[in-house]
Write an enzyme that holds these catalytic residues in place. Structure first.
Site, PDB file in Angstrom:
ATOM      1  N   THR A 131      19.989  21.872  17.393  1.00  0.00           N
ATOM      2  CA  THR A 131      19.024  20.908  17.911  1.00  0.00           C
ATOM      3  C   THR A 131      18.170  20.315  16.790  1.00  0.00           C
ATOM      4  O   THR A 131      17.925  20.983  15.771  1.00  0.00           O
ATOM      5  CB  THR A 131      18.107  21.610  18.940  1.00  0.00           C
ATOM      6  OG1 THR A 131      16.969  20.786  19.195  1.00  0.00           O
ATOM      7  CG2 THR A 131      17.589  22.955  18.438  1.00  0.00           C
ATOM      8  N   ASP A 132      17.666  19.107  17.024  1.00  0.00           N
ATOM      9  CA  ASP A 132      16.758  18.499  16.037  1.00  0.00           C
ATOM     10  C   ASP A 132      15.442  19.266  15.948  1.00  0.00           C
ATOM     11  O   ASP A 132      14.680  19.095  14.990  1.00  0.00           O
ATOM     12  CB  ASP A 132      16.503  17.015  16.373  1.00  0.00           C
ATOM     13  CG  ASP A 132      15.884  16.774  17.739  1.00  0.00           C
ATOM     14  OD1 ASP A 132      15.666  17.745  18.494  1.00  0.00           O
ATOM     15  OD2 ASP A 132      15.619  15.598  18.070  1.00  0.00           O
ATOM     16  N   GLU A 133      15.172  20.133  16.945  1.00  0.00           N
ATOM     17  CA  GLU A 133      13.892  20.857  16.929  1.00  0.00           C
ATOM     18  C   GLU A 133      13.787  21.825  15.758  1.00  0.00           C
ATOM     19  O   GLU A 133      12.688  22.290  15.433  1.00  0.00           O
ATOM     20  CB  GLU A 133      13.684  21.613  18.252  1.00  0.00           C
ATOM     21  CG  GLU A 133      13.525  20.668  19.417  1.00  0.00           C
ATOM     22  CD  GLU A 133      12.845  21.280  20.634  1.00  0.00           C
ATOM     23  OE1 GLU A 133      12.204  22.335  20.509  1.00  0.00           O
ATOM     24  OE2 GLU A 133      12.969  20.684  21.710  1.00  0.00           O
ATOM     25  N   TYR A 176      11.586  29.000  20.817  1.00  0.00           N
ATOM     26  CA  TYR A 176      12.918  28.419  21.055  1.00  0.00           C
ATOM     27  C   TYR A 176      13.498  27.844  19.770  1.00  0.00           C
ATOM     28  O   TYR A 176      14.598  28.205  19.353  1.00  0.00           O
ATOM     29  CB  TYR A 176      12.840  27.315  22.135  1.00  0.00           C
ATOM     30  CG  TYR A 176      14.060  26.412  22.127  1.00  0.00           C
ATOM     31  CD1 TYR A 176      15.298  26.898  22.539  1.00  0.00           C
ATOM     32  CD2 TYR A 176      13.981  25.084  21.678  1.00  0.00           C
ATOM     33  CE1 TYR A 176      16.430  26.073  22.502  1.00  0.00           C
ATOM     34  CE2 TYR A 176      15.102  24.267  21.645  1.00  0.00           C
ATOM     35  CZ  TYR A 176      16.324  24.763  22.058  1.00  0.00           C
ATOM     36  OH  TYR A 176      17.446  23.960  22.008  1.00  0.00           O
ATOM     37  N   LYS A 235      16.788  28.978  17.482  1.00  0.00           N
ATOM     38  CA  LYS A 235      17.921  28.083  17.184  1.00  0.00           C
ATOM     39  C   LYS A 235      18.090  27.955  15.661  1.00  0.00           C
ATOM     40  O   LYS A 235      19.209  27.912  15.154  1.00  0.00           O
ATOM     41  CB  LYS A 235      17.707  26.701  17.808  1.00  0.00           C
ATOM     42  CG  LYS A 235      17.772  26.658  19.323  1.00  0.00           C
ATOM     43  CD  LYS A 235      19.125  27.045  19.892  1.00  0.00           C
ATOM     44  CE  LYS A 235      20.195  26.007  19.654  1.00  0.00           C
ATOM     45  NZ  LYS A 235      21.478  26.367  20.321  1.00  0.00           N
TER      46      LYS A 235
END
Ligand code: NAD
Ligand code: DAU
Length: 343
Positions: free
Chosen positions: A125-127, A153, A157
Site C-alpha cells: 500500500t502507499d500508506e 496498519y 504492511k
C-alpha cells in the site's frame, strides 16, 4: 498454471479472482482465505462452481495448513492480498495486524521457497510512505520515498514489505511488490469511506467525516489495480517495487458531497466527527515507473468509476444488507457511537 490468491474473499482479492478467471481462463485459481469479518464467501458465488476454481478456508498464519496446500497444489504463482486492512481497527487492536500482515506473510514466503514458486507477489500500500503535506502539491510518493509509517496498519504492511524484499536478497525468492493507492469499486467492505457513505446516505443516516474532511486520498478503480498486478506478474522485474496510482487526488469532503449529490441526498447529513488518531493528510502516487516499464495506465476515470460503484451498491443490497445487520453493527456502534460530533 496454478495461482494461489490469498484474501480472495475480500474486496480487492475477489475482484482480482474475477479478473484472473476472465483474462486467463486456462489457469487454475486457488483462493485461500480465513474468512475474517472482512471475508465474504457469498462474494465468490459466481465462480464457486467453476472447475478451475477452488476455495480453501485457511489462515495464512497456519504454517502446517499452508504447507499442506502448497504440497498438494504446487502453485507457480502466489499473490498475497490477505491482510487486516482497516486503519481504524488497527488503532483499536494492533496485535492481529502484526500477526496476519507480518507473520502470515513470512509463512507464505517460507512455503513459496520450499515448493519453488516462480513468483511471490506482495500486495502492499502507499500508506507505507506515510503522508505528504497539503501545501506541497508538487510532492509525490516514488518507489525511492523512505518508508515512514503512521498507523499500526501501515507499520505492519511496511514490515511485510521489508520482509518480502529481504527474502529476495537473502534466499533469492522471486518476489515483486506493488504499493497501490486507495481502491474503490464493487464488494468494498462497508467500513471504508466510500461504501460507508453510500450506505449511510441511502438510509438517511449521518455521514461521519473525520476532522475537517480535508485529508486527500488518491483513488483508483479496483480493476485498474488488478490489471497492474497482472502486468507485474507477467513482465515485472523480480526484486522490484512498483507504485500503482492514477493521479486522482480528492479531499474526503468532496467525495462525500459527490455521493450526496449522486444519490439526491442533502449535504446536511454530513457530520464532522473527532479525527482519526495520527490521520495521514495526503497520499499521492507517482506511477511513472509502472507506466514507463510495463505500459500501465489507469483505464477507468473517477467520474465513471464512482457512477458504476454507486450503481453496484444500489443493485446489490443483498450483498451488503447481511453485513451491516450482523457483527458489523457492534463495530459501528463502538467506532461511531461514542465519537464526538464537531458540528
Ligand atoms: P479486505 O479487508 O477487504 O480483505 C482482506 C481479506 O483477507 C478478507 O477476505 C479476509 O478474510 C482475508 N484475511 C484476513 N486475515 C487473514 C488470514 N490471517 N488468513 C487468510 N485470510 C485472511 O482488504 P482489501 O481492501 O481487499 O485489501 C487487500 C490487500 O490490498 C491488503 O493487503 C491491503 O493492505 C492491500 N491494499 C488495499 C488497498 C485498498 O484501498 N483497499 C489499497 C492498497 C493496498
Ligand atoms: O491508501 C491505501 C489504503 O487505503 C489501504 O492500504 C487500506 O487498506 C485502505 O483501508 C485505505 O486506507 P484509508 O485509511 O485511506 O481508507 P478509509 O476508507 O478508511 O478512509 C479514507 C479517508 O476517509 C481517510 O482520510 C479517513 C476518512 N474517513 C474514513 C471513514 C471510514 C472519514 O472521514 N470517515 C469515515 O467514516
Amino acid at each position: 498454471m496454478t495461482i494461489i490468491v490469498t484474501g480472495g474473499a475480500g474486496f480487492i482479492g475477489s475482484n482480482f479472482i474475477f479478473y484472473w478467471l476472465r483474462e486467463h481462463p486456462e489457469d487454475r485459481v486457488i483462493c485461500l482465505d480465513k474468512l475474517t469479518y472482512a471475508g465474504n464467501l457469498s462474494t465468490l458465488a459466481p465462480v464457486m462452481d467453476k472447475p478451475n476454481f477452488r476455495f480453501v478456508k485457511l489462515d495464512i498464519c497456519d504454517r502446517a495448513g499452508v504447507e499442506a496446500l502448497f504440497a498438494e497444489e504446487k502453485p507457480e504463482i502466489v499473490v498475497n492480498f490477505a491482510a487486516e486492512s482497516h486503519v481504524d481497527r488497527s488503532i483499536e487492536s494492533p496485535e492481529i495486524f502484526l500477526q496476519t500482515n507480518i507473520i502470515g506473510t513470512s509463512v507464505l514466503m517460507d512455503a513459496s521457497r520450499k515448493y519453488g514458486v516462480r513468483r511471490y507477489h506482495q500486495v502492499s500500500t502507499d500508506e507505507v510512505y506515510g503522508d505528504l503535506p497539503l501545501d506541497r502539491p508538487d510532492l509525490f510518493f516514488t518507489e525511492e520515498t523512505p518508508i515512514h509509517t503512521s498507523s499500526p496498519y501501515s507499520s505492519s504492511k511496511a514490515g511485510a514489505d521489508l520482509l518480502t524484499l529481504a527474502y529476495y536478497r537473502t534466499y533469492g525468492l522471486p518476489v515483486t511488490v506493488s504499493r497501490c493507492s486507495n481502491n474503490y469499486g464493487p464488494y468494498h467492505f462497508p467500513e471504508k469511506l466510500i461504501p460507508l457513505m453510500i450506505i449511510n446516505a441511502l438510509h438517511n443516516q449521518p455521514l461521519p467525516v473525520y476532522g475537517q474532511g480535508i485529508n486527500v486520498r488518491d483513488w483508483l478503480y479496483v480493476e485498474d489495480h488488478c490489471r497492474a498486478i497482472d502486468l507485474i506478474l507477467q513482465r515485472g522485474t523480480v526484486g522490484e517495487v512498483y507504485n500503482v496510482g492514477g493521479h486522482n487526488e480528492m479531499r474526503n469532503i468532496d467525495i462525500v458531497k459527490l455521493i450526496c449529490h449522486k444519490l439526491g441526498k442533502p449535504e446536511s447529513l454530513i457530520t464532522y466527527v473527532t479525527d482519526r488518531k495520527g490521520h495521514d493528510m495526503r497520499y499521492a502516487i507517482d506511477p511513472s515507473k509502472i507506466h514507463r516499464e510495463l505500459g500501465w495506465l489507469p483505464e477507468t476515470r473517477f467520474s465513471d468509476g464512482i457512477k458504476k460503484t454507486i450503481q453496484w451498491y444500489l443493485e446489490n443490497e443483498s450483498w451488503w444488507k447481511p453485513i451491516i445487520s450482523g457483527e458489523y453493527r457492534n463495530y459501528y456502534e463502538k467506532m461511531y457511537g461514542s465519537r464526538e460530533k464537531l458540528s
